[in-house]
Design a protein around this motif. Structure first.
Motif, mmCIF file in Angstrom:
data_model
loop_
_atom_site.group_PDB
_atom_site.id
_atom_site.type_symbol
_atom_site.label_atom_id
_atom_site.label_comp_id
_atom_site.label_asym_id
_atom_site.label_seq_id
_atom_site.Cartn_x
_atom_site.Cartn_y
_atom_site.Cartn_z
ATOM 1 N N PRO A 1 0.819 -1.218 0.000
ATOM 2 C CA PRO A 1 0.000 0.000 0.000
ATOM 3 C C PRO A 1 0.852 1.268 0.000
ATOM 4 N N GLY A 2 0.496 2.206 -0.873
ATOM 5 C CA GLY A 2 1.172 3.494 -0.913
ATOM 6 C C GLY A 2 2.458 3.526 -1.707
ATOM 7 N N ALA A 3 2.945 2.381 -2.167
ATOM 8 C CA ALA A 3 4.209 2.363 -2.914
ATOM 9 C C ALA A 3 4.003 2.918 -4.318
ATOM 10 N N ASN A 4 5.030 3.600 -4.835
ATOM 11 C CA ASN A 4 4.920 4.122 -6.199
ATOM 12 C C ASN A 4 5.407 3.119 -7.234
ATOM 13 N N VAL A 5 5.862 1.949 -6.784
ATOM 14 C CA VAL A 5 6.337 0.909 -7.698
ATOM 15 C C VAL A 5 5.158 0.014 -8.097
ATOM 16 N N PRO A 6 4.940 -0.222 -9.382
ATOM 17 C CA PRO A 6 3.810 -1.062 -9.817
ATOM 18 C C PRO A 6 4.118 -2.549 -9.662
ATOM 19 N N CYS A 7 4.246 -2.995 -8.403
ATOM 20 C CA CYS A 7 4.725 -4.355 -8.139
ATOM 21 C C CYS A 7 3.703 -5.226 -7.415
ATOM 22 N N ASP A 8 2.446 -4.798 -7.338
ATOM 23 C CA ASP A 8 1.443 -5.582 -6.620
ATOM 24 C C ASP A 8 1.056 -6.831 -7.404
ATOM 25 N N LEU A 9 0.833 -7.920 -6.676
ATOM 26 C CA LEU A 9 0.424 -9.191 -7.275
ATOM 27 C C LEU A 9 -0.950 -9.579 -6.749
ATOM 28 N N LEU A 10 -1.832 -9.976 -7.642
ATOM 29 C CA LEU A 10 -3.177 -10.423 -7.285
ATOM 30 C C LEU A 10 -3.383 -11.856 -7.787
ATOM 31 N N PRO A 11 -4.369 -12.582 -7.229
ATOM 32 C CA PRO A 11 -4.611 -13.976 -7.653
ATOM 33 C C PRO A 11 -5.344 -14.023 -8.992
ATOM 34 N N VAL A 12 -4.645 -13.632 -10.035
ATOM 35 C CA VAL A 12 -5.273 -13.434 -11.344
ATOM 36 C C VAL A 12 -5.865 -14.722 -11.896
ATOM 37 N N ALA A 13 -5.097 -15.803 -11.854
ATOM 38 C CA ALA A 13 -5.546 -17.050 -12.480
ATOM 39 C C ALA A 13 -6.904 -17.492 -11.952
ATOM 40 N N GLN A 14 -7.115 -17.381 -10.651
ATOM 41 C CA GLN A 14 -8.380 -17.851 -10.088
ATOM 42 C C GLN A 14 -9.489 -16.813 -10.184
ATOM 43 N N MET A 15 -9.145 -15.540 -10.436
ATOM 44 C CA MET A 15 -10.165 -14.494 -10.456
ATOM 45 C C MET A 15 -10.603 -14.106 -11.867
ATOM 46 N N LEU A 16 -10.024 -14.701 -12.902
ATOM 47 C CA LEU A 16 -10.414 -14.332 -14.263
ATOM 48 C C LEU A 16 -11.822 -14.791 -14.606
ATOM 49 N N ASP A 17 -12.362 -15.694 -13.831
ATOM 50 C CA ASP A 17 -13.765 -16.075 -13.986
ATOM 51 C C ASP A 17 -14.619 -14.973 -13.387
ATOM 52 N N SER A 18 -15.372 -14.252 -14.220
ATOM 53 C CA SER A 18 -16.148 -13.112 -13.735
ATOM 54 C C SER A 18 -17.245 -13.526 -12.764
ATOM 55 N N ASN A 19 -17.587 -14.831 -12.731
ATOM 56 C CA ASN A 19 -18.595 -15.321 -11.791
ATOM 57 C C ASN A 19 -17.975 -15.830 -10.494
ATOM 58 N N LYS A 20 -16.659 -15.693 -10.389
ATOM 59 C CA LYS A 20 -15.959 -16.152 -9.197
ATOM 60 C C LYS A 20 -16.375 -15.319 -7.988
ATOM 61 N N ASP A 21 -16.677 -15.996 -6.884
ATOM 62 C CA ASP A 21 -17.020 -15.280 -5.661
ATOM 63 C C ASP A 21 -15.803 -14.523 -5.142
ATOM 64 N N ALA A 22 -16.076 -13.437 -4.427
ATOM 65 C CA ALA A 22 -14.988 -12.680 -3.814
ATOM 66 C C ALA A 22 -14.239 -13.563 -2.816
ATOM 67 N N VAL A 23 -12.943 -13.334 -2.719
ATOM 68 C CA VAL A 23 -12.089 -14.093 -1.805
ATOM 69 C C VAL A 23 -11.562 -13.143 -0.736
ATOM 70 N N ILE A 24 -11.622 -13.565 0.522
ATOM 71 C CA ILE A 24 -11.132 -12.739 1.625
ATOM 72 C C ILE A 24 -9.851 -13.356 2.177
ATOM 73 N N TYR A 25 -8.821 -12.531 2.261
ATOM 74 C CA TYR A 25 -7.535 -12.952 2.814
ATOM 75 C C TYR A 25 -7.346 -12.294 4.176
ATOM 76 N N GLU A 26 -6.868 -13.062 5.131
ATOM 77 C CA GLU A 26 -6.513 -12.531 6.442
ATOM 78 C C GLU A 26 -5.011 -12.709 6.625
ATOM 79 N N VAL A 27 -4.309 -11.591 6.665
ATOM 80 C CA VAL A 27 -2.846 -11.615 6.713
ATOM 81 C C VAL A 27 -2.393 -11.011 8.036
#
Length: 226
Positions: free
Chosen positions: A119-145
């Motif tokens: 959060p707040g970094a100016n570097v475009p280095c964020d990674l998201l779970p793309v492979a599993q979320m490309l299904d537009s009908n995929k339910d939202a996923v909640i992560y607890e870190v």
């Protein structure tokens, strides 16, 4: 670093973007997210919500896919103007990790098996779970870190969701150039902090691509231009 009037820099980026995808469309092949076979060039500028008094200079990034002597693959993020290394992203079976070149000031990262958000970094280095979320009908996923700070344990709750976006809507929002109607299916994947309901990051993907088309955080907009 390239300096443009904030009124015109987005037009400049979208023109570069149009040239890129005009070339890529004739060489399309299925690829894995965040695993480019060649260097990726990204142009970043302040988001529309950032005050006009903020420096509106464009920042050009080069992302190089590399391997170490043991064969472990990683991505190196460089400032393109002077090739200054800012950070490296490593992909391992136990999860993703980021290593900063300047260790005197290390930003907080939200990291788990298949997400890594700074959060707040100016570097475009964020990674998201793309492979599993490309299904537009995929339910939202909640992560607890869980993270440690000041001898206490805190829990970051992040919700990741996806939604299908038409090329027309993407053009209207300034995520694609005006002549990008030849695009097929597009999916926006976004991560939200559930404690504040604030956006952490969102990325626009075309299924089969190895990198996002557009990325946005509360302070930054970025486009892949090569």
């Amino acid at each position: 670093m390239k300096c443009f009037n904030k009124k015109y820099w987005k037009t400049f980026i979208l023109l570069m973007f149009a040239c890129l995808y005009g070339l890529m469309s004739t060489h399309f092949s299925m690829a894995l997210p965040y695993q480019p076979s060649a260097s990726v060039v990204i142009m970043s500028g302040p988001s529309d919500d950032v005050d006009d008094s903020v420096d509106s200079s464009l920042v050009e990034w080069t992302v190089n896919p590399e391997k170490d002597s043991a064969g472990e693959r990683f991505l190196s993020f460089y400032l393109a103007d002077n090739q200054q290394l800012i950070c490296r992203l490593f992909f391992t079976g136990s999860g993703n990790r980021i290593i900063w070149n300047n260790t005197t000031r290390v930003p907080h990262a939200i990291a788990q098996q298949d997400i890594l958000i700074v959060p707040g970094a100016n570097v475009p280095c964020d990674l998201l779970p793309v492979a599993q979320m490309l299904d537009s009908n995929k339910d939202a996923v909640i992560y607890e870190v869980r993270r440690q700070a000041g001898g206490q344990t805190f829990v970051d709750r992040v919700q990741v969701e996806s939604m299908e976006i038409s090329p027309k809507d993407a053009v209207q929002k300034g995520w694609l150039p005006g002549d990008a109607q030849s695009f097929g299916r597009l999916v926006m994947i976004q991560a939200v902090n559930l404690r504040t309901n604030a956006l952490l990051v969102k990325q626009l993907w075309a299924p089969g691509d190895d990198w996002w088309i557009y990325e946005e955080t509360p302070t930054r907009q970025s486009w892949r231009v090569r």
